[in-house]
Scaffold this active site. Structure first.
Site, PDB file in Angstrom:
ATOM      1  N   GLU A 168       0.866  -1.366  -0.073  1.00 52.34           N
ATOM      2  CA  GLU A 168      -0.119   0.003   0.000  1.00 52.34           C
ATOM      3  C   GLU A 168       1.072   1.254   0.043  1.00 52.34           C
ATOM      4  OE1 GLU A 168      -3.556   0.188   2.678  1.00 52.34           O
ATOM      5  OE2 GLU A 168      -2.891   2.019   3.303  1.00 52.34           O
TER       6      GLU A 168
ATOM      7  N   THR B  16      -3.832   5.061  -1.453  1.00 51.39           N
ATOM      8  CA  THR B  16      -4.928   5.103  -0.713  1.00 51.39           C
ATOM      9  C   THR B  16      -5.461   6.482  -1.034  1.00 51.39           C
ATOM     10  OG1 THR B  16      -3.300   6.757   0.628  1.00 51.39           O
ATOM     11  CG2 THR B  16      -3.612   4.577   1.413  1.00 51.39           C
ATOM     12  N   TYR B  17      -6.438   6.921  -0.297  1.00 52.05           N
ATOM     13  CA  TYR B  17      -7.290   8.406  -0.805  1.00 52.05           C
ATOM     14  C   TYR B  17      -7.258   9.136   0.109  1.00 52.05           C
ATOM     15  CZ  TYR B  17     -11.639  10.203  -3.050  1.00 52.05           C
ATOM     16  OH  TYR B  17     -12.263  11.117  -3.878  1.00 52.05           O
TER      17      TYR B  17
ATOM     18  N   ASP C  42     -12.032   9.009   8.170  1.00 48.59           N
ATOM     19  CA  ASP C  42     -12.061   9.423   9.445  1.00 48.59           C
ATOM     20  C   ASP C  42     -12.772  10.704   9.367  1.00 48.59           C
ATOM     21  OD1 ASP C  42     -10.589   7.479  10.610  1.00 48.59           O
ATOM     22  OD2 ASP C  42      -8.862   8.301   9.455  1.00 48.59           O
TER      23      ASP C  42
ATOM     24  N   ALA D 258     -19.137   2.458   5.646  1.00 48.89           N
ATOM     25  CA  ALA D 258     -18.436   2.053   4.396  1.00 48.89           C
ATOM     26  C   ALA D 258     -19.426   1.103   3.821  1.00 48.89           C
ATOM     27  CB  ALA D 258     -17.004   1.239   5.013  1.00 48.89           C
TER      28      ALA D 258
ATOM     29  N   LYS E 244     -20.657  -5.376   5.935  1.00 48.29           N
ATOM     30  CA  LYS E 244     -19.676  -4.848   4.827  1.00 48.29           C
ATOM     31  C   LYS E 244     -19.618  -6.213   3.875  1.00 48.29           C
ATOM     32  CE  LYS E 244     -16.324  -2.699   7.425  1.00 48.29           C
ATOM     33  NZ  LYS E 244     -15.315  -1.718   7.563  1.00 48.29           N
TER      34      LYS E 244
HETATM   35  P1  FAD Z   1     -17.015   1.558   8.662  1.00 51.75           P
HETATM   36  O1  FAD Z   1     -16.842   0.262   8.378  1.00 51.75           O
HETATM   37  O2  FAD Z   1     -18.001   2.694   8.305  1.00 51.75           O
HETATM   38  O3  FAD Z   1     -16.913   1.665  10.327  1.00 51.75           O
HETATM   39  C1  FAD Z   1     -16.782   2.898  11.017  1.00 51.75           C
HETATM   40  C2  FAD Z   1     -17.193   2.793  12.491  1.00 51.75           C
HETATM   41  O4  FAD Z   1     -18.554   2.580  12.365  1.00 51.75           O
HETATM   42  C3  FAD Z   1     -16.833   1.553  13.125  1.00 51.75           C
HETATM   43  O5  FAD Z   1     -16.501   1.947  14.447  1.00 51.75           O
HETATM   44  C4  FAD Z   1     -17.969   0.505  12.945  1.00 51.75           C
HETATM   45  O6  FAD Z   1     -18.175  -0.365  13.924  1.00 51.75           O
HETATM   46  C5  FAD Z   1     -19.090   1.637  13.043  1.00 51.75           C
HETATM   47  N1  FAD Z   1     -20.250   1.217  12.241  1.00 51.75           N
HETATM   48  C6  FAD Z   1     -20.209   0.585  10.851  1.00 51.75           C
HETATM   49  N2  FAD Z   1     -21.586   0.242  10.432  1.00 51.75           N
HETATM   50  C7  FAD Z   1     -22.401   0.704  11.431  1.00 51.75           C
HETATM   51  C8  FAD Z   1     -23.784   0.708  11.698  1.00 51.75           C
HETATM   52  N3  FAD Z   1     -24.643   0.305  10.680  1.00 51.75           N
HETATM   53  N4  FAD Z   1     -24.298   1.249  12.811  1.00 51.75           N
HETATM   54  C9  FAD Z   1     -23.641   1.519  13.725  1.00 51.75           C
HETATM   55  N5  FAD Z   1     -22.047   1.816  13.728  1.00 51.75           N
HETATM   56  C10 FAD Z   1     -21.719   1.170  12.609  1.00 51.75           C
HETATM   57  N6  FAD Z   1      -8.600   6.292   5.507  1.00 51.75           N
HETATM   58  C11 FAD Z   1      -8.660   7.025   4.249  1.00 51.75           C
HETATM   59  O7  FAD Z   1      -8.958   8.464   4.627  1.00 51.75           O
HETATM   60  N7  FAD Z   1      -8.100   6.894   3.215  1.00 51.75           N
HETATM   61  C12 FAD Z   1      -7.506   5.683   3.099  1.00 51.75           C
HETATM   62  O8  FAD Z   1      -7.208   5.486   1.872  1.00 51.75           O
HETATM   63  C13 FAD Z   1      -7.871   4.526   4.027  1.00 51.75           C
HETATM   64  N8  FAD Z   1      -7.316   3.309   3.726  1.00 51.75           N
HETATM   65  C14 FAD Z   1      -7.383   2.445   4.618  1.00 51.75           C
HETATM   66  C15 FAD Z   1      -7.007   1.068   4.475  1.00 51.75           C
HETATM   67  C16 FAD Z   1      -7.035   0.170   5.331  1.00 51.75           C
HETATM   68  C17 FAD Z   1      -6.846  -1.286   4.922  1.00 51.75           C
HETATM   69  C18 FAD Z   1      -7.521   0.472   6.800  1.00 51.75           C
HETATM   70  C19 FAD Z   1      -7.717  -0.541   7.840  1.00 51.75           C
HETATM   71  C20 FAD Z   1      -7.902   1.603   6.984  1.00 51.75           C
HETATM   72  C21 FAD Z   1      -8.032   2.595   5.940  1.00 51.75           C
HETATM   73  N9  FAD Z   1      -8.406   3.916   6.297  1.00 51.75           N
HETATM   74  C22 FAD Z   1      -8.471   4.801   5.147  1.00 51.75           C
HETATM   75  C23 FAD Z   1      -8.942   4.137   7.636  1.00 51.75           C
HETATM   76  C24 FAD Z   1     -10.458   4.428   7.648  1.00 51.75           C
HETATM   77  O9  FAD Z   1     -11.099   5.221   6.886  1.00 51.75           O
HETATM   78  C25 FAD Z   1     -10.851   4.761   8.994  1.00 51.75           C
HETATM   79  O10 FAD Z   1     -10.097   3.797   9.833  1.00 51.75           O
HETATM   80  C26 FAD Z   1     -12.174   5.079   9.386  1.00 51.75           C
HETATM   81  O11 FAD Z   1     -12.332   5.767  10.591  1.00 51.75           O
HETATM   82  C27 FAD Z   1     -13.256   3.710   9.255  1.00 51.75           C
HETATM   83  O12 FAD Z   1     -13.405   3.522   8.068  1.00 51.75           O
HETATM   84  P2  FAD Z   1     -14.061   1.813   7.655  1.00 51.75           P
HETATM   85  O13 FAD Z   1     -14.090   1.804   6.320  1.00 51.75           O
HETATM   86  O14 FAD Z   1     -13.614   0.848   8.553  1.00 51.75           O
HETATM   87  O15 FAD Z   1     -15.757   2.553   8.176  1.00 51.75           O
END
Ligand code: FAD
Length: 302
Positions: A18, A49-50, A110, A128, A176
């Site tokens: 990455e 990444t984005y 974030d 997500a 997801k």
């Molecule tokens: P989600 O899966 O939506 O989860 C976020 C929070 O909401 C979690 O606490 C989850 O438990 C909770 N949640 C989910 N669904 C629900 C629901 N239906 N009801 C209530 N709560 C819920 N960030 C960037 O800005 N750019 C990037 O390119 C990037 N790449 C990444 C790559 C990897 C492999 C990883 C592990 C992280 C990356 N991140 C990136 C960071 C990521 O965007 C953050 O960790 C962000 O805070 C959460 O993203 P997520 O997609 O896991 O969110």
């Protein structure tokens, strides 16, 4: 080639790197020199990444396209829900599709610095899983082909920093996957027990897609402290103690990081993980040493 195609019937662990689009022209020049060195190490694909906002976002697709077109290496664009309406997401997906990129790492992103909660943008998404659903809908309506993209989502062996418990976070991870994710890539961790426990719990919740451990080789003590405090990953006390000795010495920190990463990678490979995803931080020297050290574990008979 899409994510699921890599893992289907794979005869060895799938290796991915990455990288991130740099903020300055000089750092971009440097990355362009590093990319061929990374490709030389023969990863299966590279993800880009984005950024939270701003100009580096444009570079995600540019860099992913360059790697795919120029080096014939499979790539993935990361994409987040931050600051994007559904229409804007469609516009980005059209560009990704037209560039011939077949893989997307779909994330929420974030909250802006200083804010605790993530607020969905106008006509945009809060989680997500909604982005994953959107991508699958886009494939049907715009491309006319189901599962055109390989989709990866994020998993958190020590739970996501906002989640009240690992169990609840795994329920959201399941959503997801049900929305259409093909693989899970984990956040970095420094104790493999977190990963093993996470996989056991995910499997018990009927999550059956490959869960790829994400490893970040440490290159600077200050940087890793900043990253772990933001994402909630813990540094074990013994590693913490070693790192205290290298607080102002990046070379020493890097040596510790390489050793730690090789140790984790070997144990993970021996346990039969489907692949390894390395957060290479736009550098090649450390990952080159790590890849040499784990090669016999990836290609046992070579
Ligand atoms: P989600 O899966 O939506 O989860 C976020 C929070 O909401 C979690 O606490 C989850 O438990 C909770 N949640 C989910 N669904 C629900 C629901 N239906 N009801 C209530 N709560 C819920 N960030 C960037 O800005 N750019 C990037 O390119 C990037 N790449 C990444 C790559 C990897 C492999 C990883 C592990 C992280 C990356 N991140 C990136 C960071 C990521 O965007 C953050 O960790 C962000 O805070 C959460 O993203 P997520 O997609 O896991 O969110």
């Amino acid at each position: 080639m899409r994510f699921p195609d890599f893992f289907k019937c794979a005869k060895r662990p799938i290796i991915s790197f990455e990288i991130f689009p740099p903020k300055t022209e000089k750092a971009l020049e440097n990355l362009l020199q590093v990319i061929p060195e990374l490709i030389e190490l023969s990863p299966d694909y590279i993800t880009v990444t984005y950024g939270a906002m701003g100009s580096t976002r444009e570079k995600t697709l540019e860099i992913a396209s360059l790697i795919k077109q120029h080096y014939n290496m499979e790539t993935a664009c990361h994409l987040t829900c931050v600051g994007a309406s559904q229409r804007e997401i469609d516009n980005i997906l059209i560009r990704i599709y037209k560039a011939g990129i077949q893989n997307i790492v779909a994330l929420r992103g974030d909250p802006p610095r200083g804010e605790r909660n993530f607020n969905a943008p106008a006509d945009g998404y809060s989680y997500a899983y909604q982005l994953v659903e959107h991508i699958r809908r886009f494939e049907r309506t715009f491309i006319g082909q189901e599962n055109f993209f390989g989709i990866a989502v994020a998993g958190y062996p020590e739970k996501h920093i906002e989640a009240p418990s690992l169990e609840e976070d795994i329920l959201h991870l399941k959503r997801k996957v049900e929305a259409g994710a093909d693989i899970v890539i984990t956040q970095l961790f420094f104790n493999n027990e977190f990963y093993f426990n996470f996989v056991t719990k995910a499997k018990a919740s009927n999550i059956s897609v490959p869960i790829i451990p994400g490893l970040m080789p440490i290159v600077s003590v200050r940087q890793i402290k900043r990253i772990t405090s933001m994402c909630g990953a813990t540094i074990p006390p013994s590693l913490q103690e070693e790192l205290e000795e290298a607080i102002d010495d990046d070379e020493k920190a890097s040596e510790i990081g390489i050793r730690q990463c090789i140790k984790q990678a070997r144990e993970l490979l021996e346990s039969g993980v489907p692949g390894l995803h390395f957060y290479v931080l736009n550098k090649s020297q450390h990952i080159s040493r790590i890849m040499s050290a784990i090669k016999p574990y990836i290609y046992p008979r070579s």
